[in-house]
Design a protein around this motif. Sequence first.
Motif, PDB file in Angstrom:
ATOM      1  N   ASP A 282       0.833  -1.207   0.000  1.00  0.00           N
ATOM      2  CA  ASP A 282       0.000   0.000   0.000  1.00  0.00           C
ATOM      3  C   ASP A 282       0.868   1.259   0.000  1.00  0.00           C
ATOM      4  OD1 ASP A 282      -2.327  -1.432  -0.054  1.00  0.00           O
ATOM      5  OD2 ASP A 282      -2.784  -1.186   2.074  1.00  0.00           O
ATOM      6  N   TRP A 283       1.928   1.249   0.814  1.00  0.00           N
ATOM      7  CA  TRP A 283       2.857   2.382   0.830  1.00  0.00           C
ATOM      8  C   TRP A 283       3.488   2.565  -0.547  1.00  0.00           C
ATOM      9  CZ3 TRP A 283       8.118   2.005  -0.201  1.00  0.00           C
ATOM     10  CH2 TRP A 283       8.848   3.195  -0.052  1.00  0.00           C
ATOM     11  N   LYS A 284       3.892   1.460  -1.156  1.00  0.00           N
ATOM     12  CA  LYS A 284       4.514   1.514  -2.485  1.00  0.00           C
ATOM     13  C   LYS A 284       3.530   2.070  -3.511  1.00  0.00           C
ATOM     14  CE  LYS A 284       6.681  -1.594  -5.904  1.00  0.00           C
ATOM     15  NZ  LYS A 284       7.747  -0.642  -6.286  1.00  0.00           N
ATOM     16  N   TRP A 285       2.279   1.655  -3.419  1.00  0.00           N
ATOM     17  CA  TRP A 285       1.254   2.133  -4.343  1.00  0.00           C
ATOM     18  C   TRP A 285       1.096   3.648  -4.220  1.00  0.00           C
ATOM     19  CZ3 TRP A 285      -3.508   4.605  -3.956  1.00  0.00           C
ATOM     20  CH2 TRP A 285      -4.304   4.570  -5.111  1.00  0.00           C
ATOM     21  N   ILE A 286       1.063   4.157  -3.005  1.00  0.00           N
ATOM     22  CA  ILE A 286       0.936   5.598  -2.784  1.00  0.00           C
ATOM     23  C   ILE A 286       2.150   6.333  -3.348  1.00  0.00           C
ATOM     24  CG2 ILE A 286       0.873   7.394  -1.012  1.00  0.00           C
ATOM     25  CD1 ILE A 286      -0.749   5.401   0.710  1.00  0.00           C
ATOM     26  N   GLU A 287       3.342   5.795  -3.098  1.00  0.00           N
ATOM     27  CA  GLU A 287       4.556   6.406  -3.634  1.00  0.00           C
ATOM     28  C   GLU A 287       4.509   6.484  -5.155  1.00  0.00           C
ATOM     29  OE1 GLU A 287       7.918   7.343  -2.001  1.00  0.00           O
ATOM     30  OE2 GLU A 287       6.191   7.929  -0.778  1.00  0.00           O
ATOM     31  N   GLU A 288       4.059   5.407  -5.769  1.00  0.00           N
ATOM     32  CA  GLU A 288       3.984   5.380  -7.237  1.00  0.00           C
ATOM     33  C   GLU A 288       2.984   6.403  -7.759  1.00  0.00           C
ATOM     34  OE1 GLU A 288       5.206   0.671  -7.822  1.00  0.00           O
ATOM     35  OE2 GLU A 288       3.092   1.262  -7.688  1.00  0.00           O
ATOM     36  N   ARG A 289       1.832   6.519  -7.095  1.00  0.00           N
ATOM     37  CA  ARG A 289       0.829   7.484  -7.547  1.00  0.00           C
ATOM     38  C   ARG A 289       1.322   8.915  -7.356  1.00  0.00           C
ATOM     39  NH1 ARG A 289      -0.277   3.073  -8.284  1.00  0.00           N
ATOM     40  NH2 ARG A 289       0.862   3.685 -10.143  1.00  0.00           N
ATOM     41  N   GLU A 290       1.961   9.190  -6.218  1.00  0.00           N
ATOM     42  CA  GLU A 290       2.407  10.554  -5.942  1.00  0.00           C
ATOM     43  C   GLU A 290       3.512  10.999  -6.890  1.00  0.00           C
ATOM     44  OE1 GLU A 290       3.460  10.689  -1.814  1.00  0.00           O
ATOM     45  OE2 GLU A 290       1.397  11.052  -1.171  1.00  0.00           O
ATOM     46  N   HIS A 291       4.340  10.059  -7.340  1.00  0.00           N
ATOM     47  CA  HIS A 291       5.451  10.406  -8.214  1.00  0.00           C
ATOM     48  C   HIS A 291       5.151  10.170  -9.697  1.00  0.00           C
ATOM     49  CE1 HIS A 291       7.550   9.989  -4.310  1.00  0.00           C
ATOM     50  NE2 HIS A 291       8.392  10.880  -4.815  1.00  0.00           N
ATOM     51  N   GLY A 292       3.966   9.649  -9.989  1.00  0.00           N
ATOM     52  CA  GLY A 292       3.623   9.382 -11.382  1.00  0.00           C
ATOM     53  C   GLY A 292       4.341   8.184 -11.966  1.00  0.00           C
ATOM     54  N   TRP A 293       4.772   7.261 -11.091  1.00  0.00           N
ATOM     55  CA  TRP A 293       5.448   6.053 -11.554  1.00  0.00           C
ATOM     56  C   TRP A 293       4.429   4.971 -11.894  1.00  0.00           C
ATOM     57  CZ3 TRP A 293       8.750   6.139  -6.504  1.00  0.00           C
ATOM     58  CH2 TRP A 293       9.670   7.178  -6.564  1.00  0.00           C
ATOM     59  N   GLN A 294       4.797   4.114 -12.816  1.00  0.00           N
ATOM     60  CA  GLN A 294       3.957   2.981 -13.167  1.00  0.00           C
ATOM     61  C   GLN A 294       4.224   1.804 -12.232  1.00  0.00           C
ATOM     62  OE1 GLN A 294       1.485   2.864 -15.615  1.00  0.00           O
ATOM     63  NE2 GLN A 294       1.892   5.082 -15.634  1.00  0.00           N
ATOM     64  N   SER A 295       3.189   1.064 -11.899  1.00  0.00           N
ATOM     65  CA  SER A 295       3.361  -0.164 -11.109  1.00  0.00           C
ATOM     66  C   SER A 295       3.819  -1.290 -12.037  1.00  0.00           C
ATOM     67  CB  SER A 295       2.043  -0.563 -10.436  1.00  0.00           C
ATOM     68  OG  SER A 295       1.634   0.406  -9.505  1.00  0.00           O
ATOM     69  N   HIS A 296       4.806  -2.044 -11.587  1.00  0.00           N
ATOM     70  CA  HIS A 296       5.250  -3.194 -12.377  1.00  0.00           C
ATOM     71  C   HIS A 296       4.139  -4.237 -12.392  1.00  0.00           C
ATOM     72  CE1 HIS A 296       7.527  -6.682 -13.676  1.00  0.00           C
ATOM     73  NE2 HIS A 296       8.528  -5.880 -13.998  1.00  0.00           N
ATOM     74  N   PRO A 297       3.850  -4.849 -13.550  1.00  0.00           N
ATOM     75  CA  PRO A 297       2.767  -5.844 -13.628  1.00  0.00           C
ATOM     76  C   PRO A 297       2.894  -6.956 -12.593  1.00  0.00           C
ATOM     77  CG  PRO A 297       3.525  -5.283 -15.823  1.00  0.00           C
ATOM     78  CD  PRO A 297       4.461  -4.614 -14.872  1.00  0.00           C
ATOM     79  N   ALA A 298       4.121  -7.425 -12.336  1.00  0.00           N
ATOM     80  CA  ALA A 298       4.307  -8.512 -11.366  1.00  0.00           C
ATOM     81  C   ALA A 298       3.950  -8.053  -9.959  1.00  0.00           C
ATOM     82  CB  ALA A 298       5.759  -9.006 -11.410  1.00  0.00           C
ATOM     83  N   HIS A 299       4.337  -6.825  -9.618  1.00  0.00           N
ATOM     84  CA  HIS A 299       4.000  -6.322  -8.292  1.00  0.00           C
ATOM     85  C   HIS A 299       2.496  -6.089  -8.174  1.00  0.00           C
ATOM     86  CE1 HIS A 299       4.100  -4.205  -4.522  1.00  0.00           C
ATOM     87  NE2 HIS A 299       3.415  -3.213  -5.078  1.00  0.00           N
ATOM     88  N   TRP A 300       1.894  -5.552  -9.213  1.00  0.00           N
ATOM     89  CA  TRP A 300       0.459  -5.279  -9.166  1.00  0.00           C
ATOM     90  C   TRP A 300      -0.334  -6.578  -9.002  1.00  0.00           C
ATOM     91  CZ3 TRP A 300      -2.006  -1.229  -7.836  1.00  0.00           C
ATOM     92  CH2 TRP A 300      -3.383  -1.142  -8.047  1.00  0.00           C
ATOM     93  N   GLN A 301       0.096  -7.629  -9.691  1.00  0.00           N
ATOM     94  CA  GLN A 301      -0.569  -8.928  -9.545  1.00  0.00           C
ATOM     95  C   GLN A 301      -0.429  -9.439  -8.122  1.00  0.00           C
ATOM     96  OE1 GLN A 301       1.124 -12.106 -11.872  1.00  0.00           O
ATOM     97  NE2 GLN A 301      -0.661 -13.432 -11.605  1.00  0.00           N
ATOM     98  N   ALA A 302       0.767  -9.294  -7.560  1.00  0.00           N
ATOM     99  CA  ALA A 302       0.987  -9.741  -6.181  1.00  0.00           C
ATOM    100  C   ALA A 302       0.098  -8.958  -5.221  1.00  0.00           C
ATOM    101  CB  ALA A 302       2.460  -9.565  -5.807  1.00  0.00           C
ATOM    102  N   ARG A 303       0.088  -7.640  -5.362  1.00  0.00           N
ATOM    103  CA  ARG A 303      -0.701  -6.803  -4.460  1.00  0.00           C
ATOM    104  C   ARG A 303      -2.188  -7.143  -4.565  1.00  0.00           C
ATOM    105  NH1 ARG A 303      -3.738  -2.191  -4.315  1.00  0.00           N
ATOM    106  NH2 ARG A 303      -3.538  -0.950  -2.388  1.00  0.00           N
ATOM    107  N   THR A 304      -2.662  -7.347  -5.789  1.00  0.00           N
ATOM    108  CA  THR A 304      -4.073  -7.685  -5.984  1.00  0.00           C
ATOM    109  C   THR A 304      -4.421  -8.981  -5.265  1.00  0.00           C
ATOM    110  OG1 THR A 304      -4.091  -6.561  -8.135  1.00  0.00           O
ATOM    111  CG2 THR A 304      -5.839  -8.172  -7.721  1.00  0.00           C
ATOM    112  N   THR A 305      -3.529  -9.958  -5.347  1.00  0.00           N
ATOM    113  CA  THR A 305      -3.751 -11.237  -4.671  1.00  0.00           C
ATOM    114  C   THR A 305      -3.744 -11.049  -3.156  1.00  0.00           C
ATOM    115  OG1 THR A 305      -2.754 -12.466  -6.487  1.00  0.00           O
ATOM    116  CG2 THR A 305      -2.874 -13.581  -4.356  1.00  0.00           C
ATOM    117  N   TRP A 306      -2.786 -10.278  -2.654  1.00  0.00           N
ATOM    118  CA  TRP A 306      -2.701 -10.066  -1.202  1.00  0.00           C
ATOM    119  C   TRP A 306      -3.953  -9.371  -0.675  1.00  0.00           C
ATOM    120  CZ3 TRP A 306       2.860  -7.582  -1.442  1.00  0.00           C
ATOM    121  CH2 TRP A 306       3.783  -8.583  -1.794  1.00  0.00           C
ATOM    122  N   VAL A 307      -4.452  -8.389  -1.410  1.00  0.00           N
ATOM    123  CA  VAL A 307      -5.662  -7.686  -0.986  1.00  0.00           C
ATOM    124  C   VAL A 307      -6.850  -8.639  -0.956  1.00  0.00           C
ATOM    125  CG1 VAL A 307      -7.338  -5.920  -1.644  1.00  0.00           C
ATOM    126  CG2 VAL A 307      -4.893  -5.408  -1.741  1.00  0.00           C
ATOM    127  N   ALA A 308      -7.003  -9.453  -2.022  1.00  0.00           N
ATOM    128  CA  ALA A 308      -8.118 -10.396  -2.088  1.00  0.00           C
ATOM    129  C   ALA A 308      -8.056 -11.410  -0.948  1.00  0.00           C
ATOM    130  CB  ALA A 308      -8.109 -11.119  -3.432  1.00  0.00           C
TER     131      ALA A 308
END
Length: 210
Positions: free
Chosen positions: A166-192
Amino acid sequence: MVASVREQIAAIQAEFESRPEGLVRHVQRVLVEALDLADRYDLDCDRVALATWGHDLFRSFAPDQQIRLATEAGLSIEAADRADPVLLHGPIAAVTLRQRFGVIDDEALSAVRDHTLGAAHMPMIAKVILLADKFEKRKRDRTPVMKEIRRLAWRDLDMALLCWADWKWIEEREHGWQSHPAHWQARTTWVAEHHAELAMQLGEDPPTGS
């Protein structure tokens, strides 16, 4: 004859003689945190040390070297990796540890491979290495929220991972960085999985996928 885990660690440590001193100190700080968590969760300390020493073996390499080594190792290279080749240093190290150092511990190799971005399903040792890498002392002094994630990791590794994501997601949004597909898949699974666990605790049916 297959080298023992301690012999493998010694060989990797010898390789670090050609790495920057600052990187060596980082690995040593990660080792302190990782061994503390290993003791907390009853993990084999030698296996944890092996993964810790291996995780940043190629961290200091230049971007063009990262791309070349990943290509030579037959790794799949995403557009996000080409944009930020340092993301490849874990997967490169995992391949090298198996092929050159004779490491056959799949969980330790998983920890090395996934310590930067995480993965949907991670063994305990991989969770420990990722978190220890993120909140070693210098990093938590620089980023105070890591102190809270470290404190949480002593109670619940999965919750600590999710909070880090979640912290990483906020950092990426605040800086305009893209989330890596592998990390996004992991985060989505962890949230679910987190919401499914909460639902079960409340006696509700877990959410179903679409």
